[in-house]
Scaffold this active site. Structure first.
Site, PDB file in Angstrom:
ATOM      1  N   GLU A  79      -9.438  -2.544   9.490  1.00  0.00           N
ATOM      2  CA  GLU A  79      -8.371  -2.130   8.585  1.00  0.00           C
ATOM      3  C   GLU A  79      -8.982  -1.317   7.436  1.00  0.00           C
ATOM      4  OE1 GLU A  79      -4.732  -4.197   6.030  1.00  0.00           O
ATOM      5  OE2 GLU A  79      -6.595  -5.308   6.298  1.00  0.00           O
ATOM      6  N   LYS A 130       1.669  -1.321   9.511  1.00  0.00           N
ATOM      7  CA  LYS A 130       1.573  -2.771   9.275  1.00  0.00           C
ATOM      8  C   LYS A 130       2.931  -3.346   8.844  1.00  0.00           C
ATOM      9  CE  LYS A 130      -1.337  -5.959   6.574  1.00  0.00           C
ATOM     10  NZ  LYS A 130      -2.427  -5.968   5.566  1.00  0.00           N
ATOM     11  N   CYS A 135      -4.401  -7.150  10.299  1.00  0.00           N
ATOM     12  CA  CYS A 135      -4.781  -8.146   9.309  1.00  0.00           C
ATOM     13  C   CYS A 135      -3.741  -9.265   9.124  1.00  0.00           C
ATOM     14  CB  CYS A 135      -5.117  -7.464   7.986  1.00  0.00           C
ATOM     15  SG  CYS A 135      -6.131  -8.483   6.874  1.00  0.00           S
TER      16      CYS A 135
END
Length: 281
Positions: free
Chosen positions: A42, A115, A156
């Site tokens: 990330e 995300k 993440c």
């Protein structure tokens, strides 16, 4: 079918041009070792909590030096790259995007994923994160087709939401990418167990390239980039040093794990529990 995976574990700083060169070199190194599909963490191009300073370095896709360099490196080496994510401007949105990419062996962008779950937490003391203050959440789960199977894209904090990973597996994913910049406190407590759980629940390989070390913006990340098989076995743990690593995986393990414990096929619909009410006096 055997697949050679390459991972890049970085201590990304505040200079995207430097990170672009470093990532291109790492991709070349891994390709020379036979990697066919390479994963980066990330925020591979910039990790900066100073939003004013970061704003001067963040661009749109067309101008981003890291995306340009990684596409060129993938094309030159003839490998596929899952670029964990980049901070990018979107002309149509007020906030930034935390965006992952799958790049093919010709340097073409095959898939993008923004995300979905943003890291808004207070870990204690002065360690507080409000990702949603700068970034807009994505709205769509994404599976990317590769020559080696379907790859589900996550980033993440998404790892804490099992339903997303199950949806990706039910839609055909056999591998799940979980690029991350986990903090040390949350990494020490949760990193390994969360990733192993996602692999076991879905019967997928989980590939998690991570940030590590002490960063120029003052944060510290956990490292321990992992590759986990569909039975939950850790095949690779990169520890805390920045660098690259290679691991071979047997894609037949997906069907084997799902045959042994066919949990994906056993899920049932159910009514949610009724709200609890106080007992009558």
């Amino acid at each position: 079918m055997s697949l050679r995976i390459g991972l890049v574990q970085t201590t990304t700083g505040i200079d995207p041009a430097f990170e672009a060169d470093a990532l291109a070199a790492a991709i070349g190194t891994l390709a020379a070792q036979g990697a066919q599909l390479i994963f980066t963490p990330e925020m591979s191009g910039l990790l900066d909590r100073d939003r004013g300073r970061a704003a001067t370095a963040i661009t749109d896709e067309a101008q981003d030096p890291v995306l340009t360099a990684v596409r060129a490196a993938a094309r030159k080496a003839g490998v596929w790259v899952q670029l964990g994510s980049l901070a990018l401007r979107d002309p149509s949105a007020e906030r930034l995007a935390n965006r992952a990419f799958l790049i093919d062996n010709h340097g073409r962008i095959c898939a993008r994923y923004d995300k979905i779950h943003l890291f808004d937490v207070a870990l204690g003391g002065s360690e507080t994160y409000r990702e949603s203050a700068a970034y807009a959440p994505g709205t769509e789960a994404v599976i990317a087709e590769t020559p080696y199977g379907a790859l589900g894209l996550t980033i993440c904090y998404d790892v804490r939401f099992p339903a997303l990973h199950r949806a990706l597996a039910e839609a055909g994913a056999t591998m799940l990418a979980v690029p991350a910049a986990f903090t040390r406190p949350t990494g020490e407590a949760h990193w390994h167990v969360l990733l192993r759980a996602r692999a076991i629940e879905t019967g997928c390989f989980v590939i998690a390239a991570a940030q590590t070390g002490d960063h120029a913006d003052g944060r510290a990340t956990f490292g321990h980039s992992l590759v986990i098989d569909p039975w939950g076995v850790v095949l690779l743990d990169m520890g805390t040093a920045a660098g690259t690593a290679i691991v071979d995986i047997d894609l037949a393990a997906v069907a084997d794990a799902r045959r042994r414990v066919p949990a994906l096929g056993h899920a049932r619909a159910y009514a949610p529990p009724a709200p609890r009410t106080a007992a009558a006096a």
